[in-house]
Design a protein around this motif. Structure first.
Motif, mmCIF file in Angstrom:
data_model
loop_
_atom_site.group_PDB
_atom_site.id
_atom_site.type_symbol
_atom_site.label_atom_id
_atom_site.label_comp_id
_atom_site.label_asym_id
_atom_site.label_seq_id
_atom_site.Cartn_x
_atom_site.Cartn_y
_atom_site.Cartn_z
ATOM 1 N N ARG A 122 45.857 32.856 43.866
ATOM 2 C CA ARG A 122 45.004 33.659 44.728
ATOM 3 C C ARG A 122 43.645 32.985 44.924
ATOM 4 O O ARG A 122 43.189 32.211 44.087
ATOM 5 C CB ARG A 122 44.796 35.048 44.130
ATOM 6 C CG ARG A 122 43.993 35.043 42.841
ATOM 7 C CD ARG A 122 43.908 36.439 42.249
ATOM 8 N NE ARG A 122 43.092 36.472 41.050
ATOM 9 C CZ ARG A 122 43.522 36.197 39.838
ATOM 10 N NH1 ARG A 122 44.788 35.856 39.675
ATOM 11 N NH2 ARG A 122 42.725 36.250 38.797
ATOM 12 N N ASN A 148 43.968 36.642 53.383
ATOM 13 C CA ASN A 148 45.383 36.593 53.018
ATOM 14 C C ASN A 148 46.211 35.890 54.086
ATOM 15 O O ASN A 148 47.200 35.226 53.780
ATOM 16 C CB ASN A 148 45.925 38.011 52.806
ATOM 17 C CG ASN A 148 45.466 38.610 51.496
ATOM 18 O OD1 ASN A 148 45.295 37.909 50.515
ATOM 19 N ND2 ASN A 148 45.257 39.915 51.481
ATOM 20 N N ALA A 221 47.668 33.914 48.884
ATOM 21 C CA ALA A 221 47.249 35.296 48.621
ATOM 22 C C ALA A 221 45.786 35.288 48.258
ATOM 23 O O ALA A 221 45.370 34.552 47.378
ATOM 24 C CB ALA A 221 48.074 35.895 47.479
ATOM 25 N N VAL A 223 42.400 37.526 47.118
ATOM 26 C CA VAL A 223 41.959 38.781 46.524
ATOM 27 C C VAL A 223 40.450 38.787 46.489
ATOM 28 O O VAL A 223 39.837 37.831 46.010
ATOM 29 C CB VAL A 223 42.520 38.960 45.096
ATOM 30 C CG1 VAL A 223 41.928 40.204 44.456
ATOM 31 C CG2 VAL A 223 44.030 39.026 45.136
#
Length: 235
Positions: A122, A148, A221, A223
């Motif tokens: 991430r 993302n 991904a 975050v």
């Protein structure tokens, strides 16, 4: 029931002083009431009683009937209390069981949510409080969705701290990096900031960490830690 135990009726029945209808009625009552039948049988075994004996026998029969009724009432109310107590106990145990399963089921669900919220590979973005007041105009959630979908982290990973200002159109400008980060990290950071959602405020300072990965997979991904975690409120 008092009429059933009037010894005068029993006396008249034994000595044939009743009409056929009255005798038939008393016999029907004796079939349904064992106490009345006992009184008739006991009276028949005696050769006769005087008025005083008749009164004493009447009193004994009355006391026997009263004691029997009192015993029945006591037994009824005792079983009634036991039934109410048993029902209350079952309801209490059922309530405890429901609370127990609800508590542990909710705890298991929360644990699963925490595990799913920690994906591998991430990009983490941390607003730095001492860098300014800039925040994404549409909120951190929209900015997170953008990262993302669009972030392409370098294969080697790394972290970078950037400073920037916000122009009148809400686009980050004058983007500069602290220290000497990898050029690919800086270029990716500039691309993400200038092509992403609009911003509000005057200036900002961010720390972005790109993870190390095995290959160049464009679908990363991302975050973002919500701004309220760092004391920044959404405008």
């Amino acid at each position: 029931m008092e009429n059933n135990y009037q010894l005068s009726r029993i006396h008249n029945y034994i000595h044939g002083l009743m009409s056929k209808e009255e005798m038939f009625q008393l016999e029907r009552e004796a079939l349904e009431d064992p106490f009345l039948q006992d009184a008739i049988d006991g009276y028949r075994l005696q050769n006769g009683v005087d008025a005083r004996q008749l009164s004493l026998l009447q009193q004994r029969l009355n006391r026997r009937v009263e004691d029997t009724v009192a015993t029945r009432h006591a037994q009824y109310f005792t079983w009634q209390r036991l039934a109410i107590g048993a029902t209350a106990g079952v309801l209490f145990v059922t309530l405890l069981a429901l609370l127990y399963f609800k508590h542990f089921s909710g705890k298991a669900e929360r644990t699963t949510d925490v595990e799913l919220s920690e994906p591998e590979n991430r990009v983490s973005v941390q607003p730095l409080l001492d860098g300014g007041d800039a925040t994404p105009r549409e909120g951190w959630k929209i900015f997170e969705q953008y990262l993302n979908q669009k972030s392409v982290a370098p294969a080697g990973g790394g972290e970078i701290i950037v400073n920037f200002t916000i122009d009148k159109n809400g686009v980050p400008t004058n983007i500069s990096a602290e220290g000497q980060p990898d050029q690919s990290l800086f270029n990716e950071t500039v691309r993400l900031l200038q092509n992403g959602p609009k911003w509000q405020g005057t200036k900002g300072r961010l720390k972005i960490v790109f993870p190390v990965k095995a290959g160049n997979n464009p679908a990363q991904a991302a975050v973002i830690k919500p701004p309220h975690c760092f004391g920044i409120e959404k405008k």
